[in-house]
Design an enzyme around this catalytic site. Structure first.
Site, mmCIF file in Angstrom:
data_model
loop_
_atom_site.group_PDB
_atom_site.id
_atom_site.type_symbol
_atom_site.label_atom_id
_atom_site.label_comp_id
_atom_site.label_asym_id
_atom_site.label_seq_id
_atom_site.Cartn_x
_atom_site.Cartn_y
_atom_site.Cartn_z
ATOM 1 N N THR A 185 -5.970 -0.997 1.698
ATOM 2 C CA THR A 185 -4.913 -0.734 0.904
ATOM 3 C C THR A 185 -4.909 0.471 -0.071
ATOM 4 O O THR A 185 -4.195 0.700 -1.070
ATOM 5 C CB THR A 185 -4.766 -2.075 -0.149
ATOM 6 O OG1 THR A 185 -5.855 -2.282 -0.641
ATOM 7 C CG2 THR A 185 -4.447 -3.369 0.773
ATOM 8 N N LYS A 186 -6.028 1.262 0.004
ATOM 9 C CA LYS A 186 -6.509 2.262 -0.838
ATOM 10 C C LYS A 186 -5.792 3.493 -0.285
ATOM 11 O O LYS A 186 -5.545 3.685 0.863
ATOM 12 C CB LYS A 186 -7.912 2.254 -0.958
ATOM 13 C CG LYS A 186 -8.458 0.887 -1.831
ATOM 14 C CD LYS A 186 -7.719 0.485 -3.002
ATOM 15 C CE LYS A 186 -8.415 -0.597 -3.715
ATOM 16 N NZ LYS A 186 -8.352 -1.814 -2.936
ATOM 17 N N ASN A 187 -6.078 4.644 -0.969
ATOM 18 C CA ASN A 187 -5.605 6.134 -0.435
ATOM 19 C C ASN A 187 -6.641 6.743 0.566
ATOM 20 O O ASN A 187 -6.170 7.387 1.094
ATOM 21 C CB ASN A 187 -5.339 6.800 -1.726
ATOM 22 C CG ASN A 187 -6.591 7.086 -2.867
ATOM 23 O OD1 ASN A 187 -7.394 6.124 -2.782
ATOM 24 N ND2 ASN A 187 -6.562 8.118 -3.447
#
Length: 197
Positions: free
Chosen positions: A166-168
């Site tokens: 879910t992170k960049n």
């Protein structure tokens, strides 16, 4: 990875990734971990958190941030968010500091920088440690009061990052501990290697 015959951690690509973060973001030492949660737990070990120690962090946070310190016996002291953003309201931190306070854990929610000038000034004044929870802040920056641009995660004594899906920047699961204070480097490497050198 296959051609190098090393499928476990601390191989060529682990080292290349750590070096990339150290060089690009000005971090003293980076250690890849299996998750940001693991990196936070390592930070609690490095700070030698003991029962009764107090750790200040925002009330708007993910459970792993608090749990890492609770597992070592800390009392979590929550600070309110800003009126217009989930980041901690630095103006309210000083009133929460007691003789038992050991650390401040700012969380750069959604990669938006906390007021690190204010946080570091309080840490210096009260002899506290700062652990930046930069889980969502890879390639995010802070411009300090002198106009200097610094990467989030390179300012506090320690910092943690996430590579969760879910992170960049993602690896499915994964995290990283950033060590910006020289006093923690050798011990962090031993903890990272499960108590060995």
């Amino acid at each position: 990875v296959y051609k190098h015959s090393k499928l476990s951690g601390n191989g060529k690509f682990t080292q290349l990734c750590q070096q990339f973060f150290e060089q690009r973001y000005g971090i003293r030492k980076c250690l890849l971990t299996t998750s940001c949660t693991d990196a936070l737990e390592m930070a609690a070990l490095l700070l030698n958190i003991q029962p009764g120690d107090e750790v200040i962090m925002p009330s708007f946070t993910f459970v792993s941030t608090a749990n890492a310190f609770i597992l070592k016996g800390a009392k979590i002291v929550f600070v309110d968010s800003l009126s217009d953003h989930p980041n901690m309201d630095v103006r309210t931190i000083e009133a929460l500091i007691t003789p038992n306070t050991k650390a401040i854990v700012p969380i750069h929610y959604a990669g938006v920088a906390c007021d690190m000038d204010g946080i570091m000034a309080l840490a210096d004044r009260f002899n506290l440690f700062v652990v930046e929870d930069a889980a969502q802040a890879i390639d995010a920056w802070y411009i300090n009061s002198k106009g200097e641009k610094r990467a989030l995660g390179s300012i506090g004594h320690l910092a943690t990052f996430s590579f969760h899906e879910t992170k960049n920047v993602i690896s499915g699961e994964g995290g990283m501990l950033a060590i910006n204070d020289e006093q923690f480097v050798a011990r962090a490497e031993i903890i990272w290697e499960k108590g060995t050198n």
